[in-house]
Design a protein around this motif. Structure first.
Motif, PDB file in Angstrom:
ATOM      1  N   PHE A   6      -5.197  -4.271  -6.777  1.00  0.00           N
ATOM      2  CA  PHE A   6      -3.582  -4.330  -6.636  1.00  0.00           C
ATOM      3  C   PHE A   6      -3.117  -5.675  -7.593  1.00  0.00           C
ATOM      4  O   PHE A   6      -2.443  -6.352  -7.303  1.00  0.00           O
ATOM      5  CB  PHE A   6      -3.313  -4.941  -5.439  1.00  0.00           C
ATOM      6  CG  PHE A   6      -3.696  -3.994  -4.006  1.00  0.00           C
ATOM      7  CD1 PHE A   6      -3.017  -2.677  -3.859  1.00  0.00           C
ATOM      8  CD2 PHE A   6      -4.639  -4.156  -3.177  1.00  0.00           C
ATOM      9  CE1 PHE A   6      -3.307  -1.861  -3.000  1.00  0.00           C
ATOM     10  CE2 PHE A   6      -5.055  -3.527  -2.331  1.00  0.00           C
ATOM     11  CZ  PHE A   6      -4.556  -2.282  -2.218  1.00  0.00           C
TER      12      PHE A   6
ATOM     13  N   GLN B  66      -8.300  -2.279  -9.799  1.00  0.00           N
ATOM     14  CA  GLN B  66      -8.424  -1.605  -8.155  1.00  0.00           C
ATOM     15  C   GLN B  66      -7.917  -2.625  -7.202  1.00  0.00           C
ATOM     16  O   GLN B  66      -7.853  -2.180  -6.070  1.00  0.00           O
ATOM     17  CB  GLN B  66      -9.702  -1.057  -8.238  1.00  0.00           C
ATOM     18  CG  GLN B  66     -10.276  -0.008  -9.143  1.00  0.00           C
ATOM     19  CD  GLN B  66     -11.602   0.607  -8.821  1.00  0.00           C
ATOM     20  OE1 GLN B  66     -12.408  -0.096  -8.361  1.00  0.00           O
ATOM     21  NE2 GLN B  66     -11.819   1.816  -9.115  1.00  0.00           N
TER      22      GLN B  66
ATOM     23  N   THR C  55       0.702  -0.946  -0.008  1.00  0.00           N
ATOM     24  CA  THR C  55      -0.238  -0.044  -0.105  1.00  0.00           C
ATOM     25  C   THR C  55       0.765   1.266   0.080  1.00  0.00           C
ATOM     26  O   THR C  55       0.477   2.303  -0.158  1.00  0.00           O
ATOM     27  CB  THR C  55      -0.888   0.178   1.383  1.00  0.00           C
ATOM     28  OG1 THR C  55      -0.067   0.053   2.450  1.00  0.00           O
ATOM     29  CG2 THR C  55      -1.850  -1.282   1.249  1.00  0.00           C
TER      30      THR C  55
ATOM     31  N   GLU D 115      -4.365 -10.500  -9.021  1.00  0.00           N
ATOM     32  CA  GLU D 115      -4.819  -9.650  -7.657  1.00  0.00           C
ATOM     33  C   GLU D 115      -4.627 -10.180  -6.641  1.00  0.00           C
ATOM     34  O   GLU D 115      -4.485 -11.228  -6.273  1.00  0.00           O
ATOM     35  CB  GLU D 115      -6.477  -9.524  -8.493  1.00  0.00           C
ATOM     36  CG  GLU D 115      -6.620  -8.639  -9.669  1.00  0.00           C
ATOM     37  CD  GLU D 115      -8.178  -8.683 -10.127  1.00  0.00           C
ATOM     38  OE1 GLU D 115      -8.644  -7.536  -9.975  1.00  0.00           O
ATOM     39  OE2 GLU D 115      -8.805  -9.775  -9.833  1.00  0.00           O
TER      40      GLU D 115
ATOM     41  N   GLN E 155       3.690  -4.312 -14.692  1.00  0.00           N
ATOM     42  CA  GLN E 155       2.864  -2.819 -14.465  1.00  0.00           C
ATOM     43  C   GLN E 155       1.619  -3.521 -13.825  1.00  0.00           C
ATOM     44  O   GLN E 155       1.399  -4.614 -13.735  1.00  0.00           O
ATOM     45  CB  GLN E 155       2.666  -2.346 -15.752  1.00  0.00           C
ATOM     46  CG  GLN E 155       3.816  -1.626 -16.564  1.00  0.00           C
ATOM     47  CD  GLN E 155       3.106  -0.796 -17.557  1.00  0.00           C
ATOM     48  OE1 GLN E 155       2.792  -1.259 -18.549  1.00  0.00           O
ATOM     49  NE2 GLN E 155       3.538   0.664 -17.575  1.00  0.00           N
ATOM     50  N   HIS E 156       0.922  -2.471 -12.976  1.00  0.00           N
ATOM     51  CA  HIS E 156      -0.244  -2.691 -12.434  1.00  0.00           C
ATOM     52  C   HIS E 156      -1.553  -2.336 -13.041  1.00  0.00           C
ATOM     53  O   HIS E 156      -1.410  -1.245 -13.602  1.00  0.00           O
ATOM     54  CB  HIS E 156       0.025  -2.245 -11.080  1.00  0.00           C
ATOM     55  CG  HIS E 156       0.716  -2.664  -9.972  1.00  0.00           C
ATOM     56  ND1 HIS E 156       2.161  -2.227 -10.181  1.00  0.00           N
ATOM     57  CD2 HIS E 156       0.734  -3.734  -9.121  1.00  0.00           C
ATOM     58  CE1 HIS E 156       2.865  -2.949  -9.276  1.00  0.00           C
ATOM     59  NE2 HIS E 156       2.159  -3.974  -8.535  1.00  0.00           N
TER      60      HIS E 156
ATOM     61  N   GLU F 290      -4.621   1.512 -12.517  1.00  0.00           N
ATOM     62  CA  GLU F 290      -5.163   1.073 -11.153  1.00  0.00           C
ATOM     63  C   GLU F 290      -6.553   1.937 -10.842  1.00  0.00           C
ATOM     64  O   GLU F 290      -7.062   1.455  -9.702  1.00  0.00           O
ATOM     65  CB  GLU F 290      -4.135   0.934 -10.056  1.00  0.00           C
ATOM     66  CG  GLU F 290      -3.058   0.138 -10.242  1.00  0.00           C
ATOM     67  CD  GLU F 290      -2.070   0.007  -9.180  1.00  0.00           C
ATOM     68  OE1 GLU F 290      -2.196  -0.680  -8.195  1.00  0.00           O
ATOM     69  OE2 GLU F 290      -1.172   0.551  -9.192  1.00  0.00           O
ATOM     70  N   GLY F 291      -6.751   2.986 -11.382  1.00  0.00           N
ATOM     71  CA  GLY F 291      -7.985   3.635 -11.096  1.00  0.00           C
ATOM     72  C   GLY F 291      -9.302   3.280 -11.465  1.00  0.00           C
ATOM     73  O   GLY F 291     -10.257   3.936 -11.286  1.00  0.00           O
TER      74      GLY F 291
ATOM     75  N   ARG G 254       3.456   1.799  -2.219  1.00  0.00           N
ATOM     76  CA  ARG G 254       4.017   2.194  -3.544  1.00  0.00           C
ATOM     77  C   ARG G 254       2.983   3.157  -4.017  1.00  0.00           C
ATOM     78  O   ARG G 254       1.662   3.166  -3.739  1.00  0.00           O
ATOM     79  CB  ARG G 254       4.005   1.086  -4.170  1.00  0.00           C
ATOM     80  CG  ARG G 254       2.706   0.324  -4.917  1.00  0.00           C
ATOM     81  CD  ARG G 254       3.366  -0.657  -5.712  1.00  0.00           C
ATOM     82  NE  ARG G 254       2.098  -1.250  -6.157  1.00  0.00           N
ATOM     83  CZ  ARG G 254       1.147  -0.975  -6.818  1.00  0.00           C
ATOM     84  NH1 ARG G 254       1.356   0.212  -7.583  1.00  0.00           N
ATOM     85  NH2 ARG G 254      -0.204  -1.672  -7.053  1.00  0.00           N
ATOM     86  N   ARG G 255       3.412   3.725  -5.063  1.00  0.00           N
ATOM     87  CA  ARG G 255       2.543   4.746  -5.900  1.00  0.00           C
ATOM     88  C   ARG G 255       1.652   4.174  -6.756  1.00  0.00           C
ATOM     89  O   ARG G 255       2.250   3.288  -7.810  1.00  0.00           O
ATOM     90  CB  ARG G 255       3.532   5.792  -6.620  1.00  0.00           C
ATOM     91  CG  ARG G 255       2.853   6.922  -7.177  1.00  0.00           C
ATOM     92  CD  ARG G 255       3.876   7.987  -7.651  1.00  0.00           C
ATOM     93  NE  ARG G 255       3.097   8.944  -8.515  1.00  0.00           N
ATOM     94  CZ  ARG G 255       3.637  10.186  -8.878  1.00  0.00           C
ATOM     95  NH1 ARG G 255       5.031  10.275  -8.768  1.00  0.00           N
ATOM     96  NH2 ARG G 255       3.081  11.007  -9.205  1.00  0.00           N
ATOM     97  N   LYS G 256       0.600   4.372  -6.685  1.00  0.00           N
ATOM     98  CA  LYS G 256      -0.475   3.673  -7.888  1.00  0.00           C
ATOM     99  C   LYS G 256      -0.290   4.076  -9.431  1.00  0.00           C
ATOM    100  O   LYS G 256       0.117   5.533  -9.475  1.00  0.00           O
ATOM    101  CB  LYS G 256      -1.794   4.255  -7.318  1.00  0.00           C
ATOM    102  CG  LYS G 256      -2.344   3.723  -6.136  1.00  0.00           C
ATOM    103  CD  LYS G 256      -3.083   2.511  -6.142  1.00  0.00           C
ATOM    104  CE  LYS G 256      -3.744   2.101  -4.712  1.00  0.00           C
ATOM    105  NZ  LYS G 256      -4.160   0.960  -4.884  1.00  0.00           N
ATOM    106  N   GLU G 257      -0.382   3.296 -10.130  1.00  0.00           N
ATOM    107  CA  GLU G 257      -0.231   3.620 -11.670  1.00  0.00           C
ATOM    108  C   GLU G 257      -1.611   3.906 -12.102  1.00  0.00           C
ATOM    109  O   GLU G 257      -2.692   3.768 -11.523  1.00  0.00           O
ATOM    110  CB  GLU G 257       0.182   2.520 -12.227  1.00  0.00           C
ATOM    111  CG  GLU G 257       1.659   1.967 -12.151  1.00  0.00           C
ATOM    112  CD  GLU G 257       2.008   0.521 -12.494  1.00  0.00           C
ATOM    113  OE1 GLU G 257       1.787   0.424 -13.667  1.00  0.00           O
ATOM    114  OE2 GLU G 257       3.135  -0.026 -12.096  1.00  0.00           O
TER     115      GLU G 257
END
Length: 185
Positions: free
Chosen positions: A144, A142, A94, A159, A138-139, A102-103, A96-99
Protein backbone atom coordinates in the motif's frame (compact mmCIF):
# COMPACT_ATOMS: atom_id res chain seq x y z
CA UNK A 1 36.72 -122.21 14.77
CA UNK A 2 34.93 -124.63 16.78
CA UNK A 3 31.45 -124.52 17.86
CA UNK A 4 32.46 -124.05 21.43
CA UNK A 5 34.66 -121.00 20.80
CA UNK A 6 31.90 -119.50 18.80
CA UNK A 7 29.51 -119.97 21.62
CA UNK A 8 31.95 -118.53 24.16
CA UNK A 9 32.52 -115.46 22.06
CA UNK A 10 28.75 -114.97 21.83
CA UNK A 11 28.49 -115.15 25.62
CA UNK A 12 31.35 -112.71 26.03
CA UNK A 13 29.75 -110.30 23.61
CA UNK A 14 26.37 -110.55 25.37
CA UNK A 15 28.07 -109.97 28.76
CA UNK A 16 29.85 -106.87 27.47
CA UNK A 17 26.56 -105.54 26.14
CA UNK A 18 24.92 -106.13 29.53
CA UNK A 19 27.74 -104.30 31.31
CA UNK A 20 27.43 -101.37 28.91
CA UNK A 21 23.69 -101.18 29.51
CA UNK A 22 24.20 -101.35 33.26
CA UNK A 23 26.44 -98.26 33.04
CA UNK A 24 23.60 -96.33 31.44
CA UNK A 25 21.41 -97.01 34.40
CA UNK A 26 19.23 -94.55 36.24
CA UNK A 27 21.33 -94.27 39.40
CA UNK A 28 23.09 -90.96 38.53
CA UNK A 29 19.86 -89.37 37.34
CA UNK A 30 18.17 -90.28 40.59
CA UNK A 31 20.95 -88.60 42.55
CA UNK A 32 20.63 -85.38 40.51
CA UNK A 33 16.84 -85.32 40.95
CA UNK A 34 17.20 -85.82 44.69
CA UNK A 35 19.74 -82.96 44.93
CA UNK A 36 17.42 -80.60 42.92
CA UNK A 37 14.48 -81.33 45.27
CA UNK A 38 16.67 -80.61 48.29
CA UNK A 39 17.93 -77.25 46.89
CA UNK A 40 14.42 -76.27 45.75
CA UNK A 41 12.95 -76.89 49.21
CA UNK A 42 15.73 -75.00 51.01
CA UNK A 43 15.81 -71.97 48.67
CA UNK A 44 14.23 -68.78 50.05
CA UNK A 45 12.56 -66.43 47.54
CA UNK A 46 13.12 -62.76 48.40
CA UNK A 47 10.90 -60.64 46.11
CA UNK A 48 9.92 -57.21 47.36
CA UNK A 49 6.24 -56.51 46.80
CA UNK A 50 5.24 -53.77 44.34
CA UNK A 51 3.98 -50.62 46.00
CA UNK A 52 0.37 -49.61 45.50
CA UNK A 53 -0.18 -47.08 42.69
CA UNK A 54 -0.87 -43.50 43.72
CA UNK A 55 -4.47 -42.48 43.48
CA UNK A 56 -5.17 -39.80 40.90
CA UNK A 57 -7.58 -37.09 41.90
CA UNK A 58 -8.80 -35.19 38.82
CA UNK A 59 -8.98 -31.39 39.02
CA UNK A 60 -12.45 -30.01 38.61
CA UNK A 61 -12.64 -26.58 36.93
CA UNK A 62 -15.38 -25.13 39.12
CA UNK A 63 -15.18 -21.42 38.34
CA UNK A 64 -18.43 -20.76 36.50
CA UNK A 65 -17.93 -17.00 36.14
CA UNK A 66 -14.51 -17.32 34.42
CA UNK A 67 -13.85 -18.29 30.80
CA UNK A 68 -12.45 -21.80 30.34
CA UNK A 69 -8.83 -21.37 29.18
CA UNK A 70 -9.26 -24.13 26.61
CA UNK A 71 -12.44 -22.70 25.15
CA UNK A 72 -12.71 -21.05 21.75
CA UNK A 73 -14.72 -18.31 23.49
CA UNK A 74 -11.55 -17.18 25.29
CA UNK A 75 -9.85 -16.53 21.95
CA UNK A 76 -12.92 -14.67 20.67
CA UNK A 77 -13.05 -12.56 23.84
CA UNK A 78 -9.36 -11.67 23.51
CA UNK A 79 -9.77 -10.73 19.84
CA UNK A 80 -12.76 -8.54 20.70
CA UNK A 81 -10.75 -6.85 23.47
CA UNK A 82 -7.91 -6.17 21.03
CA UNK A 83 -10.33 -4.63 18.51
CA UNK A 84 -11.55 -2.19 21.17
CA UNK A 85 -7.97 -1.12 21.95
CA UNK A 86 -6.98 1.86 19.84
CA UNK A 87 -4.25 0.80 17.43
CA UNK A 88 -3.74 4.27 16.02
CA UNK A 89 -6.69 3.86 13.67
CA UNK A 90 -4.30 3.39 10.75
CA UNK A 91 -5.60 0.96 8.15
CA UNK A 92 -4.97 0.69 4.42
CA UNK A 93 -7.78 1.45 2.01
CA UNK A 94 -8.50 -2.06 0.75
CA UNK A 95 -11.62 -0.94 -1.10
CA UNK A 96 -9.86 1.26 -3.65
CA UNK A 97 -8.82 -0.02 -7.06
CA UNK A 98 -5.16 -1.07 -7.22
CA UNK A 99 -2.81 0.72 -9.58
CA UNK A 100 -0.58 -1.20 -12.00
CA UNK A 101 2.71 -0.66 -10.13
CA UNK A 102 1.18 -2.08 -6.92
CA UNK A 103 1.52 -5.52 -8.45
CA UNK A 104 5.33 -5.47 -8.05
CA UNK A 105 7.42 -5.64 -4.88
CA UNK A 106 9.13 -2.34 -4.11
CA UNK A 107 12.59 -3.90 -4.24
CA UNK A 108 12.10 -4.80 -7.93
CA UNK A 109 11.29 -1.19 -8.89
CA UNK A 110 14.20 1.10 -9.88
CA UNK A 111 14.22 4.86 -10.34
CA UNK A 112 15.98 5.62 -13.62
CA UNK A 113 15.28 9.34 -14.04
CA UNK A 114 12.90 12.31 -13.79
CA UNK A 115 11.04 14.57 -16.17
CA UNK A 116 8.91 17.70 -15.82
CA UNK A 117 5.51 18.29 -17.44
CA UNK A 118 3.37 21.36 -16.71
CA UNK A 119 5.52 22.26 -13.69
CA UNK A 120 5.01 18.78 -12.15
CA UNK A 121 8.06 16.55 -11.65
CA UNK A 122 7.50 12.94 -12.67
CA UNK A 123 9.78 10.07 -11.67
CA UNK A 124 10.67 7.43 -14.23
CA UNK A 125 10.45 3.98 -12.61
CA UNK A 126 11.65 0.83 -14.33
CA UNK A 127 10.12 -2.60 -13.70
CA UNK A 128 11.69 -5.41 -15.69
CA UNK A 129 12.36 -3.68 -19.05
CA UNK A 130 9.42 -1.24 -18.99
CA UNK A 131 9.59 2.37 -17.76
CA UNK A 132 6.61 4.14 -16.13
CA UNK A 133 5.94 7.78 -15.17
CA UNK A 134 4.73 8.41 -11.60
CA UNK A 135 4.01 11.55 -9.56
CA UNK A 136 3.18 12.22 -5.91
CA UNK A 137 -0.20 10.76 -4.91
CA UNK A 138 0.15 7.59 -6.97
CA UNK A 139 0.67 4.15 -5.45
CA UNK A 140 3.58 1.72 -5.92
CA UNK A 141 4.67 -1.57 -4.30
CA UNK A 142 2.72 -4.37 -2.68
CA UNK A 143 2.51 -2.78 0.80
CA UNK A 144 0.00 0.00 0.00
CA UNK A 145 2.86 2.37 -0.88
CA UNK A 146 1.92 6.02 -1.54
CA UNK A 147 4.40 8.27 -3.36
CA UNK A 148 4.81 11.34 -1.11
CA UNK A 149 7.48 13.26 -3.00
CA UNK A 150 9.59 13.15 -6.14
CA UNK A 151 12.96 14.85 -6.33
CA UNK A 152 15.67 14.69 -8.96
CA UNK A 153 17.53 11.93 -7.13
CA UNK A 154 14.87 10.00 -5.11
CA UNK A 155 11.23 9.02 -4.73
CA UNK A 156 9.82 8.88 -1.17
CA UNK A 157 7.21 6.19 -0.55
CA UNK A 158 5.06 5.81 2.56
CA UNK A 159 4.03 2.17 3.00
CA UNK A 160 1.44 0.74 5.41
CA UNK A 161 2.53 -2.63 6.83
CA UNK A 162 1.50 -4.84 9.75
CA UNK A 163 3.87 -5.18 12.68
CA UNK A 164 4.35 -8.30 14.85
CA UNK A 165 1.23 -7.57 16.91
CA UNK A 166 -0.96 -7.18 13.84
CA UNK A 167 -1.31 -3.38 14.09
CA UNK A 168 -0.88 -1.30 10.92
CA UNK A 169 2.13 1.02 10.96
CA UNK A 170 3.72 3.41 8.47
CA UNK A 171 7.14 2.73 6.98
CA UNK A 172 9.02 5.27 4.87
CA UNK A 173 11.02 3.92 1.92
CA UNK A 174 13.09 5.64 -0.74
CA UNK A 175 13.80 4.70 -4.32
CA UNK A 176 17.06 6.39 -5.21
CA UNK A 177 18.20 7.25 -8.73
CA UNK A 178 20.18 4.42 -10.30
CA UNK A 179 23.17 5.78 -12.17
CA UNK A 180 23.49 4.45 -15.69
CA UNK A 181 26.67 2.65 -16.74
CA UNK A 182 26.90 4.73 -19.91
CA UNK A 183 27.18 8.07 -18.00
CA UNK A 184 30.39 6.88 -16.31
CA UNK A 185 32.26 6.50 -19.67
Amino acid sequence: MSQRTLQLSRYALAGAALLALAGCGDSDVQEVRQWMKQVDSSAVVAVTPISEPKTFIPFVYASNDEVDPFSANKLLAELARMDRKPGGGLKPDTGRRKEFLEGFPLDTVKMVGTMEKSKVIYALLQVDKSVYQVRPGQHVGQNFGLITSVTEDAVSVKEIVQDATGDWVERISKLELQESKESNK
